[in-house]
Design a protein around this motif. Structure first.
Motif, PDB file in Angstrom:
ATOM      1  N   THR A   1       0.860  -1.177   0.000  1.00 22.94           N
ATOM      2  CA  THR A   1       0.000   0.000   0.000  1.00 22.94           C
ATOM      3  C   THR A   1       0.897   1.228   0.000  1.00 22.94           C
ATOM      4  OG1 THR A   1      -0.092   0.158   2.410  1.00 22.94           O
ATOM      5  CG2 THR A   1      -1.736  -1.240   1.348  1.00 22.94           C
ATOM      6  N   LEU A   2       0.295   2.381  -0.173  1.00 20.31           N
ATOM      7  CA  LEU A   2       1.072   3.612  -0.199  1.00 20.31           C
ATOM      8  C   LEU A   2       1.771   3.840   1.135  1.00 20.31           C
ATOM      9  CD1 LEU A   2       1.835   6.109  -1.805  1.00 20.31           C
ATOM     10  CD2 LEU A   2      -0.259   7.209  -1.022  1.00 20.31           C
ATOM     11  N   GLY A   3       1.065   3.583   2.237  1.00 30.40           N
ATOM     12  CA  GLY A   3       1.666   3.756   3.551  1.00 30.40           C
ATOM     13  C   GLY A   3       2.828   2.817   3.784  1.00 30.40           C
ATOM     14  N   GLU A   4       2.695   1.566   3.323  1.00 30.55           N
ATOM     15  CA  GLU A   4       3.785   0.598   3.491  1.00 30.55           C
ATOM     16  C   GLU A   4       5.019   1.027   2.718  1.00 30.55           C
ATOM     17  OE1 GLU A   4       2.069  -3.042   2.231  1.00 30.55           O
ATOM     18  OE2 GLU A   4       1.218  -3.531   4.188  1.00 30.55           O
ATOM     19  N   ALA A   5       4.805   1.552   1.503  1.00 29.89           N
ATOM     20  CA  ALA A   5       5.950   1.991   0.704  1.00 29.89           C
ATOM     21  C   ALA A   5       6.668   3.156   1.372  1.00 29.89           C
ATOM     22  CB  ALA A   5       5.481   2.392  -0.692  1.00 29.89           C
ATOM     23  N   LEU A   6       5.911   4.086   1.954  1.00 30.07           N
ATOM     24  CA  LEU A   6       6.515   5.243   2.605  1.00 30.07           C
ATOM     25  C   LEU A   6       7.241   4.859   3.884  1.00 30.07           C
ATOM     26  CD1 LEU A   6       3.666   7.867   2.085  1.00 30.07           C
ATOM     27  CD2 LEU A   6       5.900   7.863   0.990  1.00 30.07           C
ATOM     28  N   LEU A   7       6.773   3.824   4.554  1.00 28.55           N
ATOM     29  CA  LEU A   7       7.395   3.390   5.805  1.00 28.55           C
ATOM     30  C   LEU A   7       8.475   2.342   5.575  1.00 28.55           C
ATOM     31  CD1 LEU A   7       4.289   3.195   8.178  1.00 28.55           C
ATOM     32  CD2 LEU A   7       6.042   4.964   8.075  1.00 28.55           C
ATOM     33  N   GLY A   8       8.783   2.054   4.322  1.00 28.52           N
ATOM     34  CA  GLY A   8       9.871   1.139   4.031  1.00 28.52           C
ATOM     35  C   GLY A   8       9.550  -0.314   4.317  1.00 28.52           C
ATOM     36  N   MET A   9       8.279  -0.699   4.215  1.00 27.01           N
ATOM     37  CA  MET A   9       7.902  -2.091   4.453  1.00 27.01           C
ATOM     38  C   MET A   9       8.019  -2.877   3.158  1.00 27.01           C
ATOM     39  SD  MET A   9       4.682  -1.864   7.066  1.00 27.01           S
ATOM     40  CE  MET A   9       4.925  -1.317   8.766  1.00 27.01           C
ATOM     41  N   GLU A  10       9.076  -3.644   3.045  1.00 26.61           N
ATOM     42  CA  GLU A  10       9.339  -4.467   1.870  1.00 26.61           C
ATOM     43  C   GLU A  10       9.066  -5.916   2.247  1.00 26.61           C
ATOM     44  OE1 GLU A  10      10.528  -5.504  -2.018  1.00 26.61           O
ATOM     45  OE2 GLU A  10       9.925  -3.611  -1.115  1.00 26.61           O
ATOM     46  N   LEU A  11       7.820  -6.349   2.068  1.00 24.06           N
ATOM     47  CA  LEU A  11       7.427  -7.690   2.482  1.00 24.06           C
ATOM     48  C   LEU A  11       7.793  -8.702   1.401  1.00 24.06           C
ATOM     49  CD1 LEU A  11       3.945  -7.032   4.127  1.00 24.06           C
ATOM     50  CD2 LEU A  11       6.223  -6.870   5.111  1.00 24.06           C
ATOM     51  N   VAL A  12       8.547  -9.710   1.813  1.00 30.09           N
ATOM     52  CA  VAL A  12       8.999 -10.756   0.903  1.00 30.09           C
ATOM     53  C   VAL A  12       8.654 -12.104   1.524  1.00 30.09           C
ATOM     54  CG1 VAL A  12      10.966 -11.744  -0.319  1.00 30.09           C
ATOM     55  CG2 VAL A  12      10.901  -9.293   0.154  1.00 30.09           C
ATOM     56  N   ASN A  13       8.088 -12.987   0.723  1.00 32.49           N
ATOM     57  CA  ASN A  13       7.804 -14.334   1.209  1.00 32.49           C
ATOM     58  C   ASN A  13       9.116 -15.016   1.557  1.00 32.49           C
ATOM     59  OD1 ASN A  13       7.078 -17.031   1.577  1.00 32.49           O
ATOM     60  ND2 ASN A  13       5.448 -16.918   0.048  1.00 32.49           N
ATOM     61  N   SER A  14       9.258 -15.382   2.810  1.00 34.78           N
ATOM     62  CA  SER A  14      10.525 -15.960   3.266  1.00 34.78           C
ATOM     63  C   SER A  14      10.768 -17.354   2.718  1.00 34.78           C
ATOM     64  CB  SER A  14      10.547 -16.006   4.798  1.00 34.78           C
ATOM     65  OG  SER A  14       9.548 -16.894   5.274  1.00 34.78           O
ATOM     66  N   GLY A  15       9.710 -17.987   2.208  1.00 37.26           N
ATOM     67  CA  GLY A  15       9.857 -19.358   1.712  1.00 37.26           C
ATOM     68  C   GLY A  15       9.794 -20.403   2.803  1.00 37.26           C
ATOM     69  N   ILE A  16       9.607 -19.991   4.055  1.00 37.28           N
ATOM     70  CA  ILE A  16       9.489 -20.947   5.164  1.00 37.28           C
ATOM     71  C   ILE A  16       8.104 -21.582   5.108  1.00 37.28           C
ATOM     72  CG2 ILE A  16       9.481 -21.206   7.666  1.00 37.28           C
ATOM     73  CD1 ILE A  16      11.430 -18.864   7.822  1.00 37.28           C
ATOM     74  N   SER A  17       8.044 -22.875   5.032  1.00 39.95           N
ATOM     75  CA  SER A  17       6.783 -23.591   4.833  1.00 39.95           C
ATOM     76  C   SER A  17       6.109 -23.872   6.173  1.00 39.95           C
ATOM     77  CB  SER A  17       7.042 -24.905   4.083  1.00 39.95           C
ATOM     78  OG  SER A  17       5.828 -25.605   3.908  1.00 39.95           O
ATOM     79  N   ILE A  18       4.965 -23.207   6.398  1.00 43.48           N
ATOM     80  CA  ILE A  18       4.168 -23.428   7.619  1.00 43.48           C
ATOM     81  C   ILE A  18       2.740 -23.709   7.188  1.00 43.48           C
ATOM     82  CG2 ILE A  18       3.258 -22.364   9.718  1.00 43.48           C
ATOM     83  CD1 ILE A  18       5.809 -20.815  10.007  1.00 43.48           C
ATOM     84  N   ARG A  19       2.147 -24.749   7.772  1.00 46.21           N
ATOM     85  CA  ARG A  19       0.768 -25.121   7.482  1.00 46.21           C
ATOM     86  C   ARG A  19      -0.078 -24.954   8.735  1.00 46.21           C
ATOM     87  NH1 ARG A  19      -0.198 -25.550   1.983  1.00 46.21           N
ATOM     88  NH2 ARG A  19       1.799 -26.108   1.025  1.00 46.21           N
ATOM     89  N   PHE A  20      -1.307 -24.456   8.536  1.00 50.39           N
ATOM     90  CA  PHE A  20      -2.186 -24.161   9.670  1.00 50.39           C
ATOM     91  C   PHE A  20      -2.497 -25.448  10.448  1.00 50.39           C
ATOM     92  CE2 PHE A  20      -6.324 -23.525  11.680  1.00 50.39           C
ATOM     93  CZ  PHE A  20      -6.121 -22.309  12.328  1.00 50.39           C
ATOM     94  N   GLY A  21      -2.134 -25.434  11.742  1.00 49.14           N
ATOM     95  CA  GLY A  21      -2.431 -26.552  12.622  1.00 49.14           C
ATOM     96  C   GLY A  21      -1.454 -27.702  12.559  1.00 49.14           C
TER      97      GLY A  21
END
Length: 592
Positions: free
Chosen positions: A78-98
């Motif tokens: 989002t625009l706010g995330e870009a301004l706050l430097g939030m660079e979200l990247v999928n870490s590739g760590i495999s987690i399944r719910f439960g």
């Protein structure tokens, strides 16, 4: 930084946010926060940075962590995330719910080159931490640990994920770094096994209360906070009582004296009684120096005040502090859509005092605050680019902000200017302005405007001092500010204090036959910003552990912008109160 796609497509996606203030583009499961059994739970890697300053952040994979087997992708911002430097990247760590997992390799026998070992060594020596987002919940952990006595540095190689869930929703998430491995220098590098484990635990906690664990109620809702609010309320009662007493006693005495003098003939006048604010009736409505700039300050301050008020209300009713970067996004669009207020206030002020160049005044009003923010942000951005920090604002985001200014701020300021010039721009002063300015008499030192201005900011600063401390601690440290009800109350209190102090100061100045009240009324309580900035220097030196050019420039640059906003807001409110006061008293006195 946005990578892998052209900035044009990023601008288009950012502009799609116009219809909603806090639109977050996520997958369907993360958006609804509901999962089916064994469904993928994405671990979004956000950033790493020194613990001493949460504003200095870098992309997560600037540290040579290995990527998991899962698909690694960048998350839309989002625009706010870009301004706050939030660079979200999928870490590739495999987690399944439960699904629980014992120690599982993220990648086996990762060979760290000597340079990568140095990179980790530097990060751990400077107390770097990392941040993930899991189902929109932030989790943190330290990169490693340092032995203060021996100076040895160890890298955490195992990440222990622990989740609580209620039905099909995640209630809490946390990560605990474990298994430190000593970093040693070797010409061939160092082999590291990065692993993780997952544990799920059922919980009876409700989903709506899952953010409560991030809130420090003992810090924000302690007795000192309540006492400061009570203290400020007492200050408001004292000041309003003082203004009322001044109106009843001093002004009535002045009116009675002036009415008595008006009934005497010229021979009965006592020249010794010829003093006070009535004597400057032919100059008190003289245009202020630099009327265009003054009008732009008034308009911008009014807009910022209303923007702050609406943002606080929006946060209170929407609990937007729980959504990532939503307050920043909301602030930008609320500011844009309140631009009509600045245009109206500026144009009416400028036109009342005979301003002719209303187009220039409109552009100055529309551009003053964005340009000020742009200058400071550009300097910080240059430093962030030099440091390769994720806080560097992408070029596409800059273009998006420019488009917002061109297509929302500027047109609405133009509409407000037309309305203000035509509806409220007529001069309706109770006194005519003399063609020749009256000389200003000499006065005692404490009656000089500069002294009045310096003293005028003390009471407003005293009314917000405690709240400033909480805000600083929230913004520059690791507290989540959530007591926006307190914030709204303090906001209203400081506005009332500002109005009261400015009215008293204006009466004091014009009673010494000094008609330069316009800029004085703006600067009297606007000087509160100076006290806040002085306090920020103390806070930096005594309450933080910041160091280096990056942290110092971001701290003092952003604080300077905040203080400028305080000056404009309190100054415009003070001038509004002073203007109403001056108009009222000169309408109630008989003039020759």
């Amino acid at each position: 930084m946005w990578t892998g796609k052209g900035w044009t497509s990023k601008v288009v996606s950012t502009l799609a946010l116009f219809s909603a203030l806090t639109l977050t583009l996520v997958s369907a499961d993360e958006h609804s926060h509901k999962y089916t059994e064994f469904e993928e739970v994405v671990v979004w890697a956000n950033s790493v940075g020194p613990l001493s300053n949460r504003q200095e952040t870098y992309e997560y994979f600037q540290l040579p962590y290995c990527k998991g087997d899962g698909r690694v992708e960048h998350r839309h911002e989002t625009l706010g995330e870009a301004l706050l430097g939030m660079e979200l990247v999928n870490s590739g760590i495999s987690i399944r719910f439960g699904r629980n997992k014992d120690s599982t390799p993220i990648c086996s026998q990762r060979l760290l080159t000597p340079q990568e070992v140095k990179t980790f060594h530097y990060a751990i020596s400077h107390d770097y931490w990392f941040q993930y987002f899991i189902d929109d919940l932030p989790v943190w952990g330290m990169v490693g640990k340092r032995d203060k006595e021996s100076g040895q540095v160890s890298l955490y190689t195992h990440q222990k994920f622990e989740f609580e869930y209620n039905g099909d929703q995640i209630i809490s998430a946390q990560v605990t770094p474990e298994e430190p491995v000593l970093l040693t220098s070797s010409p061939t590098g160092l082999h590291i096994d990065f692993t993780y484990s997952v544990a799920w635990k059922a919980s009876s906690k409700e989903f709506k209360s899952r953010f409560e664990r991030y809130l420090d109620s003992d810090f924000f809702e302690n007795k000192i906070h309540w006492f400061s609010i009570f203290n400020s309320l007492m200050m408001v009662l004292f000041l309003t009582g003082f203004v009322s007493a001044m109106w009843i006693r001093y002004l009535r005495r002045d009116f009675a004296r002036y009415d008595k003098e008006a009934g005497l003939n010229d021979f009965d006048h006592d020249l010794g009684d010829d003093y006070g604010w009535k004597q400057i009736h032919g100059d008190v409505f003289r245009p202020p120096a630099n009327p265009m700039t003054f009008a732009a300050f008034v308009g911008t301050g009014q807009q910022l005040a209303w923007t702050s008020f609406f943002v606080i209300l929006y946060t209170i009713f929407g609990q937007e502090w729980t959504e990532r970067a939503s307050i920043m996004t909301a602030t930008i669009f609320i500011y844009a859509f309140t631009s009509m207020i600045s245009g109206y206030s500026s144009a009416s002020q400028y036109a009342q005092y005979g301003g002719r160049e209303w187009v220039r005044a409109m552009f100055l009003t529309a551009a003053f605050w964005p340009a000020s923010v742009g200058i400071v942000t550009s300097l910080n951005n240059t430093i962030a680019i030099y440091y390769t920090s994720s806080r560097a604002i992408p070029f596409g985001t800059m273009i998006a902000l420019l488009v917002i200014w061109l297509f929302i701020v500027l047109p609405l300021t133009f509409v407000g200017t037309i309305l203000g010039k035509n509806w409220a721009g007529k001069a309706d002063f109770p006194c005519r302005v003399h063609p020749i300015p009256r000389p200003i008499p000499e006065k005692i030192w404490y009656a000089e405007p500069i002294v009045v201005i310096a003293l005028g900011g003390i009471l407003p600063f005293a009314s917000i001092f405690i709240e400033i401390y909480f805000l600083f601690t929230s913004f520059w440290s690791y507290k989540v500010y959530y007591v926006y009800g307190f914030g709204l109350l303090v906001f209203c209190i400081v506005m009332l204090v500002t109005a009261s102090v400015t009215v008293v100061s204006t009466y004091f100045v014009i009673n010494t036959e000094d008609y330069r009240w316009h800029w004085m009324s703006m600067a009297t309580c606007g000087s509160t910003a100076g006290y806040v900035y002085i306090y920020s220097v103390y806070y930096y030196m005594q309450k933080t552990k910041m160091y280096g050019l990056f942290q110092t420039s971001f701290y003092f640059g952003n604080t300077a912008l905040a203080c400028m906003a305080i000056f404009l807001m309190l100054g415009s409110v003070g001038h509004y109160a002073a203007n109403k006061f001056v108009m009222r008293i000169y309408r109630n006195v008989k003039l020759d």
